[in-house]
Design an enzyme around this catalytic site. Structure first.
Site, PDB file in Angstrom:
ATOM      1  CB  VAL A 144      -0.932   0.005   1.240  1.00 55.00           C
ATOM      2  CG1 VAL A 144      -1.514   1.387   1.490  1.00 55.00           C
ATOM      3  CG2 VAL A 144      -2.075  -0.993   1.058  1.00 55.00           C
ATOM      4  CB  CYS A 145       1.110   4.068   0.904  1.00 50.56           C
ATOM      5  SG  CYS A 145       1.385   5.826   1.176  1.00 50.56           S
ATOM      6  CB  THR A 146       5.786   5.196  -0.485  1.00 48.11           C
ATOM      7  OG1 THR A 146       5.838   5.065   0.932  1.00 48.11           O
ATOM      8  CG2 THR A 146       5.243   6.566  -0.849  1.00 48.11           C
ATOM      9  CB  ALA A 194      -3.960   4.357  -4.353  1.00 47.13           C
TER      10      ALA A 194
END
Lengths: 271, 271
Positions: A144-146, A194
């Site tokens: 998730v995310c970075t 995302a």
């Protein structure tokens, strides 16, 4: 409707949920009982490894973890060492095992985000070797995310469609991934989410893959996940060019670091 | 568009966010720097007290905390003692101050949920006295999930509209509140959220009240909160009578405990 027993069962699943102990040490100072989610007691526990590292975003970990533990999972919080790591919120997270102690065959390998922490992981051979090794065997390789940048640096998104926090998705192709602008991207056994709050949509999508639609829907009801944001400004397109322009100034250093780490990873990967 | 600087600034706000130290001891083993969110450095820090207690639901705390800390907040994690508390996920949370050390004048008093932990709080005079005292002075008195029951037991929802996790909202009227079936309920200076994941909608609604629409929208963009659940089964109505019936069996004991604690609170409150 008998509201008392109705409520009781729901909360039984929701709010007396399992502690996260795996084969390694329990991080909780007061270990909790581990009741299983209803309808799940007849299935084998899922083996889940979630990477934890300094400067990670707490919500990136906690949202997917909340979903996974309701699916009868044995969750390992895997650190480079067993030293507690500091998160964005200042809440320390103590690994339950080290990268060397982490089980070899996993149902889920997961990497949360946390930009400068993610950049550090992208440059850390021990972390990258661990991810590449377990990722080669895991049933699902996820982020998730970075966290998507870290998977990318480990070579795990090469040839796959993927996403990450909107502010860094342009770095994914440097490491061989095809960037997709979507909340959750599923390509074969890769599942990437995302930014930050996408962990819930990601978690439920993963729940369907791991335990089927019904178990995922039960989990959604327990978490009362019927989102109703008071406004819709959660993406660059929705936020509009004025706010996006305003957010462009300053802090170029950090993105430069992420860019450089992505280029270095690309070079290592022979891209 | 210059993606590098665009990304950089967004992540500067998003992912190198502040640690939660207030006037009390920092819980993090590796304290982080405390950069302020852009556009917020010219405003005084918000004084926020978030109750933490054994068996609380981690996500109930972490989602609102993630929003609040981006608004330049001094966040106090308030425990009955300074002993770490065990959460549903097994992640220990260490209070940054005790109920006696908590500042008197607060912008926000917040109570997360966690059913049997919430029930214990509803029967704990020291916790209830603390909440009643600080609640009488706080600018906003708030909760998510079964935290609403704890506010109710402290007498803080008497005469107010409120909500909580769907499985326990029927207990709110016992303690003098008017139950409203909504994701977030705002009545004068009371702001209550529904179950678990409502903490994000709650947090952004609170952000508007505290810092205005623009700051709230910026926070939403950083958290990339544009939810896209893979299906819609997050409420009893959406889940349908069959699943609800299935979830009614078992675990009557726990709800009985919540019911009894609510009745006892009603008696104490003279209701």
């Amino acid at each position: 409707m008998n509201r008392r027993s109705f409520a009781a069962n729901a909360l039984g699943g929701a709010l007396l949920v399992a502690a996260t102990a795996g084969a390694c040490a329990q991080s909780s100072p007061q270990p909790l009982p581990r009741p299983r989610m209803m309808q799940q007691s007849d299935v084998a526990p899922l083996k889940v490894a979630m990477l934890v590292y300094s400067r990670m975003v707490t919500l990136d970990l906690v949202a997917p973890q909340s979903v996974l533990q309701m699916l009868n999972s044995e969750i390992h919080l895997v650190g480079e060492t067993r030293e507690p790591v500091a998160t964005d919120l200042g809440l320390p997270v103590t690994p339950t095992c080290t990268i060397n102690e982490c089980p070899r065959d996993l149902d889920v390998l997961f990497v949360p985000g946390g930009l400068m922490g993610s950049v550090a992981c992208m440059k850390n051979p021990a972390i990258l070797d661990f991810l590449a090794d377990r990722g080669a065997h895991a049933r699902y390789v996820t982020s998730v995310c970075t966290g998507g940048l870290v998977l990318g640096a480990a070579g795990l998104l090469r040839g796959y469609e993927a996403t990450a926090h909107w502010a860094v998705t342009h770095l994914l192709p440097l490491m061989g991934a095809t960037k997709v602008d979507a909340r959750v991207v599923h390509d074969r056994n890769r599942l990437t989410g995302a930014g930050v709050t996408a962990g819930l949509d990601f978690g439920l999508t993963l729940a369907v893959l791991l335990r089927g639609q019904e178990a995922a829907e039960r989990t959604q009801l327990i978490l009362e996940y019927e989102p109703a944001p008071p406004f819709r400004k959660g993406t660059p397109v929705l936020a509009g060019p004025e706010r996006v322009a305003e957010m462009r100034t300053g802090r170029v250093w950090m993105e430069g670091q992420a860019w450089d780490a992505s280029l270095a990873a690309a070079k290592r990967l022979g891209l």
